[in-house]
Design an enzyme around this catalytic site. Structure first.
Site, short mmCIF file in Angstrom:
data_model
loop_
_atom_site.label_atom_id
_atom_site.label_comp_id
_atom_site.label_asym_id
_atom_site.label_seq_id
_atom_site.Cartn_x
_atom_site.Cartn_y
_atom_site.Cartn_z
N GLU A 154 0.84 -1.20 0.00
CA GLU A 154 0.00 0.00 0.00
C GLU A 154 0.87 1.25 0.00
O GLU A 154 1.85 1.32 0.74
CB GLU A 154 -0.91 -0.02 1.24
CG GLU A 154 -1.86 1.13 1.30
CD GLU A 154 -2.65 1.30 0.00
OE1 GLU A 154 -3.38 0.37 -0.37
OE2 GLU A 154 -2.54 2.36 -0.63
N LEU A 156 -0.70 4.51 0.15
CA LEU A 156 -1.48 5.69 0.54
C LEU A 156 -0.74 6.50 1.61
O LEU A 156 0.09 5.96 2.34
CB LEU A 156 -2.87 5.30 1.04
CG LEU A 156 -3.04 4.39 2.27
CD1 LEU A 156 -2.78 5.12 3.57
CD2 LEU A 156 -4.43 3.79 2.28
N LYS A 157 -1.07 7.81 1.65
CA LYS A 157 -0.46 8.69 2.64
C LYS A 157 -1.52 9.07 3.66
O LYS A 157 -2.63 9.44 3.28
CB LYS A 157 0.03 10.00 2.00
CG LYS A 157 1.00 9.82 0.86
CD LYS A 157 1.45 11.17 0.30
CE LYS A 157 0.40 11.86 -0.57
NZ LYS A 157 0.05 11.17 -1.81
N ASN A 214 9.64 3.88 0.58
CA ASN A 214 9.72 4.62 1.84
C ASN A 214 11.15 5.01 2.18
O ASN A 214 11.41 6.10 2.70
CB ASN A 214 9.10 3.81 2.98
CG ASN A 214 7.59 4.00 3.02
OD1 ASN A 214 7.04 4.77 2.23
ND2 ASN A 214 6.92 3.31 3.93
N ILE A 256 11.52 17.75 -0.25
CA ILE A 256 12.85 18.24 0.11
C ILE A 256 12.72 19.37 1.14
O ILE A 256 13.49 20.32 1.12
CB ILE A 256 13.69 18.68 -1.12
CG1 ILE A 256 12.96 19.72 -1.97
CG2 ILE A 256 14.08 17.46 -1.97
CD1 ILE A 256 13.86 20.42 -2.99
N GLY A 259 13.28 20.11 8.25
CA GLY A 259 12.37 20.25 9.39
C GLY A 259 12.89 19.54 10.61
O GLY A 259 14.10 19.28 10.75
N CYS A 266 5.38 4.74 9.48
CA CYS A 266 6.00 4.02 8.37
C CYS A 266 7.49 4.27 8.19
O CYS A 266 8.28 3.34 8.30
CB CYS A 266 5.27 4.36 7.08
SG CYS A 266 3.59 3.69 7.09
N ARG A 334 2.35 8.45 16.12
CA ARG A 334 3.38 7.41 16.21
C ARG A 334 4.72 7.98 15.74
O ARG A 334 4.80 8.55 14.66
CB ARG A 334 2.97 6.18 15.39
CG ARG A 334 1.82 5.42 16.04
CD ARG A 334 1.40 4.22 15.21
NE ARG A 334 0.60 4.60 14.06
CZ ARG A 334 -0.01 3.70 13.25
NH1 ARG A 334 0.10 2.41 13.48
NH2 ARG A 334 -0.72 4.11 12.22
#
Ligand SMILES: NC(=O)c1ccc[n+]([C@@H]2O[C@H](COP(=O)([O-])OP(=O)(O)OC[C@H]3O[C@@H](n4cnc5c(N)ncnc54)[C@H](O)[C@@H]3O)[C@@H](O)[C@H]2O)c1
Length: 451
Positions: A154, A156-157, A214, A256, A259, A266, A334
């Site tokens: 999967e 999805l975000k 990922n 990019i 932060g 994930c 998380r």
């Protein structure tokens, strides 16, 4: 088609609902009885834009069912998805306990040809283990039933999950069974009308594709954070550098942003798990080690800036936090960078007053009542009696704040911008000191003079 989804978390609930939305008959199975009872009443276990309405409509339409009864779910599905959690084990590798439990349960109950689709993010070779677990249960009960195990990771975000699920940019299917592939092609046909999105491959390549995706994204973030740390030291402004490199189409602007480090369920676990997979095959994945190490350090960046600002005297200080979720549009905390900052503040004897548009309930669940954490009902309430403001999550609601109000409410007007969402000159013009990530202050002044 009749489909069963094991696991009603971010992936299972969203995927099950989107499959129901296009007309399939879906059973969502979960071991969490409270979650299932809540869903039956229309209560969402997670915050995901657009999900509540979609669940309600499909549940009312009789296409979306919720149950804790695994046998009922397996009896229903021609296709059975495994979308349960794969949290990190103690050594960082993926814990397959839940996946293999579901596999055994499937083996105990299937009585006709079934396609088992693994949607959880799992190490290469897991499909073989799922197949073995099912086969062992079938042979224990002396049953002969045909089945196929397919990998369908999967992508999805969180925060965009419904949109991603309804309009996927690719559907990776790993299988060597033409029969299973035909069924999945039929299932995904409604999501494939504009152009062919299915990328067909062998099972192992499919399992690795998810980790590679990922790991690549996490690498981009850690790379930019590394650049930001260099920028800070050499007196450059990383935001200008970002524009300078993003304009190169080979690099691009997405992902990019420097932060306070990446979090979520994930990237941290998948980078670690891939590194362990490589190690278990006698390969030292040095780049992945570095991506993780840079990120762990980056999550401490804001505390480092706070410590510098207060010359180490954080005891008794109150820090206002805007944002707790690991990213905007989700309530998921998380591995959120906010959690590392909170731990560091508390061990330094400081207090936090936090606001998040969606994650307050989750923060309450994680931390309970504590004297050094006040959860506030709105952003400005978090500033009352606080010394400084730290922006942890770039929720849209924080992008254009009332700087005059921030200045007059904080004890000492300082903003630590963990996501570089403010223009330093705007903040400073409002009489507030500004710290960002990788933005030398003297450099900003000279850049301002040039504009
Ligand atoms: N969250 C994301 O953005 C995302 C994106 C892509 C892939 N993934 C992967 O998808 C998988 C699921 O992630 P998630 O975020 O949806 O997890 P989650 O923790 O939100 O949900 C997992 C659900 O599985 C249930 N479960 C556990 N054991 C079960 C069992 N034996 N039978 C039925 N249900 C059971 C849990 O109760 C829980 O509701 C993970 O492998 C994750 O890495 C997640």
């Amino acid at each position: 088609m009749r489909v069963t989804m094991f696991g009603t978390g971010y992936v299972g609930l969203v995927t099950g609902t989107c499959l129901a939305e296009v007309g399939n008959d879906i059973y969502c199975v979960d071991v969490d009885a409270q979650k299932i009872a809540g869903l039956e009443r229309g209560e969402m276990p997670i915050f995901e834009p657009g999900l509540t309405e979609l669940v309600a409509a499909n549940h009312a339409g009789g296409r979306l069912h919720f149950t804790t009864d695994a046998a009922q779910g397996i009896a229903h599905g021609q296709i059975v998805f495994i979308a349960v959690g794969t949290p990190p084990d103690e050594d960082g590798s993926a814990d397959l306990r839940h996946v293999l439990t579901v596999a055994r349960t499937i083996g105990q109950h299937i009585d006709r040809y079934t396609v088992i689709v693994n949607k959880s993010t799992v190490p290469v070779g897991t499909a073989d283990r799922v197949r073995e677990a099912i086969a062992a249960e079938l042979s224990a009960r002396g049953a002969k039933v045909e089945f196929d195990v397919v990998s369908n990771p999967e992508f999805l975000k969180e925060g965009d999950a419904v949109k991603d699920c309804m309009r996927p940019d690719r559907i990776v299917v790993g299988s060597d069974s033409p029969r299973a592939v035909e069924l999945l092609k039929a299932l995904y046909a409604p999501f494939n009308r504009n152009h062919e999105r299915i990328v067909l491959m062998d099972v192992r390549s499919s399992e690795l594709t998810k980790y590679a995706a990922n790991a690549m994204l996490a690498t981009k973030i850690s790379f930019m954070n590394e650049m930001a740390n260099i920028a800070e030291r050499v007196g450059a402004d990383i935001e200008l550098v970002r524009h300078g490199i993003g304009s190169d189409p080979r690099i691009g602007y997405s992902f990019i942003y420097p932060g306070a480090g990446y979090g979520g369920s994930c990237f941290p676990k998948d980078v670690q798990a891939l590194e362990r997979i490589a190690r278990s095959h006698d390969y030292e994945a040095r780049l992945l080690d570095a991506v993780e190490a840079v990120n762990l350090k980056q999550k401490e960046k804001l505390f480092e800036l706070l410590t510098r600002h207060f010359a180490g005297a954080l005891r008794g200080k109150t820090v206002a936090l805007w944002g707790l979720a690991f990213k905007p549009n989700t309530d998921d905390m998380r591995e959120a960078p906010s959690r590392r900052l909170l731990e560091q503040l508390w061990s330094a004897g400081a207090k936090a007053q936090a606001f998040d548009p969606e994650a307050l309930a989750e923060a309450r669940r994680i931390y309970g009542e504590r004297v050094d954490l006040t959860l506030c009902e709105n952003a400005y309430a978090a500033l009352e009696g606080a010394d400084v403001l730290v922006v942890m999550t770039e929720w849209k609601a924080f992008w254009s704040p009332d700087f005059a109000r921030i200045k007059s409410t904080l004890r000492t007007p300082v903003i630590f911008d963990g996501r570089n969402i403010y223009e330093p000159s705007t903040v400073e013009a409002a009489g507030i000191a500004y710290y960002g990530i990788g933005r030398g202050r003297s450099v900003q002044r000279s850049n301002r003079a040039l504009r």
